[in-house]
Design an enzyme around this catalytic site. Structure first.
Site, short mmCIF file in Angstrom:
data_model
loop_
_atom_site.label_atom_id
_atom_site.label_comp_id
_atom_site.label_asym_id
_atom_site.label_seq_id
_atom_site.Cartn_x
_atom_site.Cartn_y
_atom_site.Cartn_z
N GLY A 157 0.80 -1.23 0.00
CA GLY A 157 0.00 0.00 0.00
C GLY A 157 0.83 1.28 0.00
O GLY A 157 0.28 2.36 0.19
N SER A 195 2.26 -3.29 -3.71
CA SER A 195 2.19 -2.21 -4.70
C SER A 195 2.34 -2.68 -6.14
O SER A 195 2.95 -2.00 -6.97
CB SER A 195 3.23 -1.13 -4.38
OG SER A 195 2.92 -0.50 -3.14
N GLY A 248 -4.69 -2.96 -3.35
CA GLY A 248 -5.43 -1.81 -3.89
C GLY A 248 -5.82 -1.93 -5.36
O GLY A 248 -6.95 -1.59 -5.73
C1 PEP Z 1 -1.59 -6.77 0.09
O1 PEP Z 1 -2.00 -6.21 1.10
O2 PEP Z 1 -1.63 -8.00 0.01
C2 PEP Z 1 -1.06 -5.95 -0.99
C3 PEP Z 1 -0.23 -6.50 -1.80
O3 PEP Z 1 -1.48 -4.63 -1.04
P1 PEP Z 1 -1.12 -3.55 -2.17
O4 PEP Z 1 -1.14 -4.24 -3.50
O5 PEP Z 1 -2.17 -2.51 -2.05
O6 PEP Z 1 0.25 -3.05 -1.85
#
Ligand code: PEP
Length: 262
Positions: free
Chosen positions: A184, A223, A245
């Site tokens: 995130g 991310s 996300g």
């Molecule tokens: C997750 O929480 O598993 C994750 C990968 O979140 P993001 O892709 O938003 O970083």
């Protein structure tokens, strides 16, 4: 001729973790996703969405209506180690299974930090998931402090050893390497850093589980976006992604799936 066995890379998996997001109004994202997965586009990977538990049954219903159970798998985000009982607010592996989940994410860093989940607790949950016939997506990953102090491989190695029970196979277990500082944040490790951790995880899995360990999928998470998916998915021993996300909107998720477009 060499007697060495050639091991085929496991079929990749792109799994979306909706976390505590989504209401029935967001089913339109799943409708849009399934329409593309069932359409002309072909992706050389498996696809899964792990919504909040309240959306598993409606998503399963929509998936059935669109005749897309092969195209889109569903997963939970956590389960209790016990099969039933006085555990207010928790959900059992069998409840997820009956709501049409085929997998469950376990040991996510947000569960480890928000709920104090240790490797021992994660392992007990994995055992419960496997017993109920679910696959387990087991998360490991270092904090920024651990990365900076050079402890990444030690930390993820310990989590892997402590969180996996003996019955893990390539059919029932998926590992997700998720650096906590990349979740995130918009930050990602370099491809060299990802390659180093995934190779270390692969070696540890092969040491413990033999051929099953060679075939277990190791996802990268943290991310992942349409703009970096192709580069990250090309790293050796990266067999897909766990996406937070960017899994909430069908278009973003499809942009990540494009890394495996045929
Ligand atoms: C997750 O929480 O598993 C994750 C990968 O979140 P993001 O892709 O938003 O970083």
């Amino acid at each position: 001729m060499s007697a060495q066995k050639t091991i085929k890379a496991p079929r990749p998996l792109i799994a979306g973790n909706w976390k505590m997001n989504g209401t029935p109004a967001d089913l339109k994202q799943i409708r849009a996703l399934i329409a593309k997965l069932s359409g002309k586009s072909r992706y050389a990977c498996d696809t899964m969405i792990c919504p909040p538990a309240t959306l598993l049954a409606p998503m399963a219903e929509l998936r059935a209506k669109m005749k897309a159970s092969r195209q889109l798998a569903l997963g939970g985000q956590d389960c209790h180690a016990n099969a039933s009982g006085a555990h207010t607010g928790d959900i059992s592996a069998d409840m997820l299974k009956q709501a049409k989940a085929s997998a469950v994410i376990l040991g996510h860093s947000e569960r480890r930090s928000d709920h104090g989940e240790t490797d021992k607790i994660v392992k007990a949950k994995v055992e419960a998931a496997l017993k109920a016939g679910l696959s387990a997506i087991i998360c490991v990953g270092e904090s920024l402090k651990e990365r900076k102090s050079g402890d990444t491989l030690k930390v993820v190695g310990k989590q892997l050893r402590g969180s996996l029970p003996d019955g893990c196979t390539s059919a029932n277990t998926v590992i997700a390497y998720e650096p906590v500082w990349a979740i995130g944040s918009g930050l990602t490790p370099t491809t060299e850093q990802v390659a180093q951790v995934h190779l270390a995880l692969r070696k540890a899995l092969v040491r413990r589980f033999g051929d099953e360990g060679s075939n277990m999928r190791i996802l990268y998470g943290g991310s992942v976006k349409p703009s970096n998916a192709q580069e990250l998915m090309a790293v050796p021993h990266v067999n897909g992604a766990l996406v937070g996300g960017a899994s909430l909107k069908a278009n973003d998720f499809l942009g990540i799936l494009a890394a495996y477009k045929q």
